[in-house]
Design a protein around this motif. Structure first.
Motif, mmCIF file in Angstrom:
data_model
loop_
_atom_site.group_PDB
_atom_site.id
_atom_site.type_symbol
_atom_site.label_atom_id
_atom_site.label_comp_id
_atom_site.label_asym_id
_atom_site.label_seq_id
_atom_site.Cartn_x
_atom_site.Cartn_y
_atom_site.Cartn_z
ATOM 1 N N TRP A 164 36.790 36.925 49.482
ATOM 2 C CA TRP A 164 35.738 37.103 48.478
ATOM 3 C C TRP A 164 35.729 38.536 47.935
ATOM 4 N N VAL A 165 35.972 39.511 48.813
ATOM 5 C CA VAL A 165 36.001 40.907 48.361
ATOM 6 C C VAL A 165 37.149 41.121 47.372
ATOM 7 N N TYR A 170 38.628 38.867 45.633
ATOM 8 C CA TYR A 170 38.342 38.097 44.408
ATOM 9 C C TYR A 170 37.375 38.867 43.514
ATOM 10 N N GLY A 171 36.305 39.416 44.117
ATOM 11 C CA GLY A 171 35.340 40.184 43.327
ATOM 12 C C GLY A 171 35.969 41.394 42.661
ATOM 13 N N SER A 222 40.527 48.398 42.636
ATOM 14 C CA SER A 222 40.674 46.953 42.790
ATOM 15 C C SER A 222 41.378 46.573 44.084
ATOM 16 N N LYS A 238 43.169 34.183 38.704
ATOM 17 C CA LYS A 238 41.737 34.204 39.021
ATOM 18 C C LYS A 238 41.325 32.936 39.774
#
Length: 503
Positions: free
Chosen positions: A140-141, A143-144, A153, A282
């Motif tokens: 999740w990190v 992806y965010g 990034s 994504k």
């Protein structure tokens, strides 16, 4: 375990980050081999870290080994976060792997040696929930942060693991050392106190004395029948210990975990979804973030069956997605995603946790650190597998491996659930048949009644010994006197009720 899960998963999101690829000159298909090597070289570090736990772990103890492993891991993380070259990133990956290899070879042993028999399985599930949480969080990190441009990034997701590192440094020094390690190194009084604390009993309780004596007996037996590594390599082991067999069972469980194909669906899931299933970056990241893995003999058999079926269906669907002229290529490729997720479910049922627990249970006291280190080393060396451009044929490998695990576990692997670690030592002293599937003592999921009756008899005997031993009674009287001193200061406030309650 959260740090392990996070560190295991975070690089899968880093390797598809544009700025990371540009900074390290890895952009383009011609760099795919070196990109895979930088990712997988971490497992080589983990392998040698686990090997280092052979000697360091037994000398330092469980607690200090984890602190050392976390320190080494921190150095590796810093090198990766600050990396501007392939060489620095490779060095950071190897050093971080060394630390994680030490931790993953030590923490399960520490957990097993400080757990009650009926709690070991439950606690390993809690460990792995935290491991899964770390792995899921990393996805999740990343992806965010995929929506952010520039070095943040990928550098910040790598730096995020220091939250868990700081927690370890703040808490590990306050945790109790393994009582079995203490007894093996002659610190019996300290070990007795820790056993009493862990069991919420008095140090002179017959149960605590029985536990301590059983561990002392096992340690003494191992000292008398111990063998060197050279003898083990030559295939020699002391009679009644089944040392080599136990090492092979523990190492085999870890090898099966990696040969089940988890490497593909953890490190490389975003890459697999992009290259094999043809999803955009994504959406691939989002699906990798959404995956969650739920979570001893039967569980491994059921899990291997489900994993084999999942990979067989993935193989078939991806075969048709690559078949020239097939009109539904996109649909069958998308359908294969379902079976990546069913694979996770079955893996979580059996092979997520059991291979980490099994080597710590199956090996004897003298070999527990070495056995867990061998098992962990097997895990990491089999994890060192890159994805080759085999297309759908690649997944046949995992289908075959998972199918082969079913008869292997059924024929050779004894049950360890519900047994004390000393029960397992007793089993191998009394049972030398390699094939276990016809032996109820080896296969039943509950603790055999013979072991229960033996322990109850020892507790009764030790209770009688305490009553007849003047020194033991004197110790008890001294503890009562000390307790009375401690409550004197409370007399005025309680009006004597506290002393009455304690009496």
């Amino acid at each position: 375990m959260t740090l392990f899960g996070y560190d295991q998963g975070v690089f899968g999101g880093v390797v598809v980050t544009d700025d990371y690829l540009v900074v390290h000159n890895l952009k383009g298909p011609e760099h795919s081999d070196i990109l895979g090597t930088i990712t997988a070289i971490y497992d080589v570090g983990c392998f040698f870290g686990a090997i280092a736990a052979f000697s360091l772990g037994e000398r330092l103890g469980r607690r200090n080994s984890v602190l050392l492993g976390t320190t080494v891991m921190s150095i590796g993380a810093i090198l990766q976060i600050c990396s501007y070259s392939r060489g620095q990133m490779i060095a950071g990956r190897i050093i971080a792997g060394l630390g994680n290899g030490m931790n993953t070879a030590t923490a399960p042993v520490w957990q097993a040696e400080t757990s009650q028999a009926h709690w070991r399985g439950k606690l390993i599930v809690i460990e792995l929930i935290l491991n899964i949480a770390g792995f899921s969080l990393s996805n999740w990190v990343t992806y965010g942060f995929s929506f952010v441009n520039g070095p943040v990034s990928w550098r910040l997701p790598l730096a995020f693991q220091f939250i868990f590192i700081f927690v370890l440094f703040a808490t590990v020094p306050w945790l109790p050392e393994s009582p079995r390690w203490l007894i093996a190194h002659g610190h019996i009084d300290e070990a007795d106190q820790i056993i009493a604390d862990l069991e919420a009993k008095d140090v002179m309780d017959p149960f605590v004395i029985t536990e301590s004596k059983e561990i002392q007996k096992a340690a003494e037996y191992e000292r008398e029948h111990g063998v060197s590594w050279i003898d083990l390599i030559k295939g020699k082991s002391a009679p009644g210990t089944c040392t080599i067999r136990r090492l092979l069972l523990g190492g085999g469980a870890q090898a099966m975990q990696q040969l089940a194909g988890i490497n593909v669906t953890s490190y490389y899931l975003p890459t697999v979804l992009i290259q094999s299933v043809k999803l955009d970056e994504k959406l691939a990241r989002l699906l990798a973030a959404c995956n969650s893995r739920w979570g001893r003999r039967k569980m491994m058999i059921y899990a291997a069956t489900g994993q084999a079926v999942s990979y067989a269906l993935i193989t078939a669907l991806l075969r048709y997605s690559e078949k020239e002229g097939y009109p539904h290529q996109k649909e069958v490729a998308s359908a294969s995603i379902t079976f990546f997720f069913t694979y996770y479910i079955f893996f979580g049922i059996g092979f997520q946790g059991v291979p980490w627990l099994y080597p710590t249970e199956i090996n004897s006291l003298a070999m527990r650190t070495k056995g867990a280190a061998v098992g962990t080393a097997c895990n990491w060396i089999f994890n060192f597998m890159g994805i080759k451009t085999l297309g759908w044929k690649f997944y046949i490998i995992w289908t075959v491996f998972n199918t082969s695990f079913i008869p292997i576990v059924y024929l050779f692997y004894p049950e360890t659930a519900g047994r004390t670690l000393e029960d397992i030592d007793r089993f191998f002293r009394e049972n030398n048949n390699i094939l276990v599937f016809t032996d109820k003592t080896a296969t039943q999921s509950t603790r055999p009644q013979a072991y229960v009756e033996y322990q109850q008899g020892e507790i009764r005997r030790n209770s009688s010994v305490i009553s007849a031993d003047p020194r033991a009674m004197e110790k008890m009287r001294q503890r009562v006197a000390d307790a009375n001193k401690d409550i004197d200061a409370e007399e005025k406030e309680t009006g004597g009720y506290l002393r009455k309650e304690i009496s």
